[in-house]
Design an enzyme around this catalytic site. Structure first.
Site, short mmCIF file in Angstrom:
data_model
loop_
_atom_site.label_atom_id
_atom_site.label_comp_id
_atom_site.label_asym_id
_atom_site.label_seq_id
_atom_site.Cartn_x
_atom_site.Cartn_y
_atom_site.Cartn_z
N ASP A 1 0.79 -1.23 0.00
CA ASP A 1 0.00 0.00 0.00
C ASP A 1 0.82 1.28 0.00
O ASP A 1 0.25 2.38 0.02
CB ASP A 1 -0.96 0.00 1.20
CG ASP A 1 -2.06 -1.02 1.03
OD1 ASP A 1 -2.59 -1.12 -0.09
OD2 ASP A 1 -2.38 -1.74 2.00
N ASP B 1 -6.05 -4.32 -6.27
CA ASP B 1 -5.80 -2.99 -5.72
C ASP B 1 -4.35 -2.54 -5.96
O ASP B 1 -4.05 -1.36 -6.09
CB ASP B 1 -6.06 -2.98 -4.19
CG ASP B 1 -7.18 -3.89 -3.75
OD1 ASP B 1 -7.42 -4.91 -4.42
OD2 ASP B 1 -7.80 -3.60 -2.72
N1 GLY Z 1 -7.30 -1.73 -0.95
C1 GLY Z 1 -8.33 -2.17 -0.11
C2 GLY Z 1 -9.69 -1.76 -0.54
O1 GLY Z 1 -9.93 -1.35 -1.65
O2 GLY Z 1 -10.56 -1.87 0.31
#
Ligand code: GLY
Length: 395
Positions: free
Chosen positions: A111, A174
């Site tokens: 992330d 993601d």
């Molecule tokens: N990256 C986690 C979400 O989209 O909830």
């Protein structure tokens, strides 16, 4: 040629007649007004606003290590970009700079792109601060340590997560968004290898994350030694084979951005195919249910965050596709989504201090269902800024 033009013109007229257009600057004024209510409540730079549960007015905060920590400072930067208000700039700086400590700790997941590109990335774009550039390059190098060349992707979660067969290699959709940090770094003084990692990740994801109808798996698990695909599964969606709305949104946004950064046509085609299946299956108000296959539709919760992400991506896609009719189609859909998000159904106004209501974070975990959430607001204001620039240029 003339007929093509006439056809495109008619499509354009028809689309705009059917879909309400959005006055971007009016909605941006609304966002700035909401922020002016929210910011004075946030006095600790080390805590970043993440969500407002139903029934509450103010943001609940999280530590800077949280995956969403870059969205609040990113939203402040976008608001500053629009309003040019020094107060918003000072707050954006404070909430951005508190994130630097994350880089002093071991890399815990993929992330870093969300966290650093939304905060420092926007800050650098607007201020050209050399200190911000240094942090961004460090963040990109840290993210790249999770790349597995045998698989060709970045490891999303370097830890045991249920159903992910740890210590095998997992990659979530993601993760596509984090590539923007790598593309940026490779063009701004970082290693050229970062570009190759981003292209490899997008290419491998394109080959393994999609079903024949271009709906996506949330997660693909790979054999970490051979790179063989073990399985496609979900983590936050309804089922392994369902279309989780935000996962598909990340795909549309990520492949659009990857085409912008690399010029590779296969990424543009992927962005279009993933967008088309999303658009085709939207409900009448253009805001998806949290999962397109949720069994309790039409009573299932919506996910305004997915609509915000996709509206921003489609505005960009409308400027990248060559075909005039497609430009009109993606622009009209983005505006229809933004019109719906800008209605009283989705905007917060006096209900709470966020921009938007009705997002869903992690339904299978029973967490953040039908709430205001920072990434919905971030992509909403980003989309409005993109639309505002297009509308200004068209004046
Ligand atoms: N990256 C986690 C979400 O989209 O909830």
């Amino acid at each position: 040629m003339r007929y093509t033009f006439l056809f495109s013109f008619l499509i354009s007229l028809q689309s705009f007649a059917q879909k309400p257009s959005v006055n971007a600057s009016k909605q941006l004024d609304y966002c700035v007004a909401q922020l002016k209510k929210a910011v004075p409540e946030q006095t600790d730079y080390a805590r970043e606003p993440r969500r407002i549960p139903a029934g509450q007015k103010n943001w609940n905060t999280v530590a800077v290590t949280d995956w969403t920590s870059g969205f609040w400072p990113g939203t402040l930067w976008y608001a500053y970009e629009y309003a040019k208000d020094p107060f918003l700039k000072a707050k954006a700086e404070g909430f951005t700079e508190s994130l630097a400590t994350v880089l002093n700790k071991p890399v815990v997941d993929h992330d870093l792109g969300f966290q650093f590109y939304c905060s420092y990335g926007n800050g650098y774009r607007l201020t050209k601060s050399p200190a911000y550039k240094k942090i961004l390059l460090r963040a990109a190098d840290s993210l790249a340590t999770l790349f597995n060349p045998k698989v060709g992707t970045i490891l999303s979660w370097p830890r045991p997560v249920p159903n992910m067969e740890w210590p095998q290699h997992n990659t979530i959709m993601d993760n596509m968004i984090n590539l923007e940090l790598l593309f940026w770094a490779s063009k701004n003084g970082g290693s050229k290898k970062l570009y190759d990692i981003a292209v490899s990740h997008a290419t491998t994801t394109m080959k393994n994350h999609f079903r024949p109808d271009w709906t996506s798996y949330h997660v693909v698990v790979y054999d970490k030694q051979t790179g063989r695909k073990i399985k496609g599964v979900t983590h936050q969606g309804y089922a392994d084979n369902s279309m989780w709305a935000r996962g598909q949104a990340w795909a549309i946004y990520g492949f659009t951005m990857s085409y912008r950064e690399s010029g590779r046509n296969e990424f543009l085609e992927t962005a279009q195919k993933t967008a088309d299946v999303f658009i085709k299956n939207l409900p009448a108000d253009h805001v998806p249910y949290w999962d397109f296959n949720a069994p309790d539709i039409p009573d299932a919760p919506r996910d305004a965050s997915a609509a915000a992400v996709v509206s921003s991506a489609l505005l960009e896609l409308s400027t990248l596709v060559k075909d005039k009719a497609l430009q009109v189609k993606y622009r009209a859909e983005a505006e229809a989504m933004l019109a719906s998000l800008s209605s009283d159904t989705y905007q917060s106004h006096a209900v709470n201090n966020a921009f938007l209501l009705h997002s869903t974070g992690h339904k299978p975990n029973n967490s953040e269902i039908d709430v205001s959430i920072n990434y919905a607001d971030y992509y909403y204001i980003e989309a409005l800024l993109r639309l505002n620039k297009l509308q200004e240029a068209e004046k």
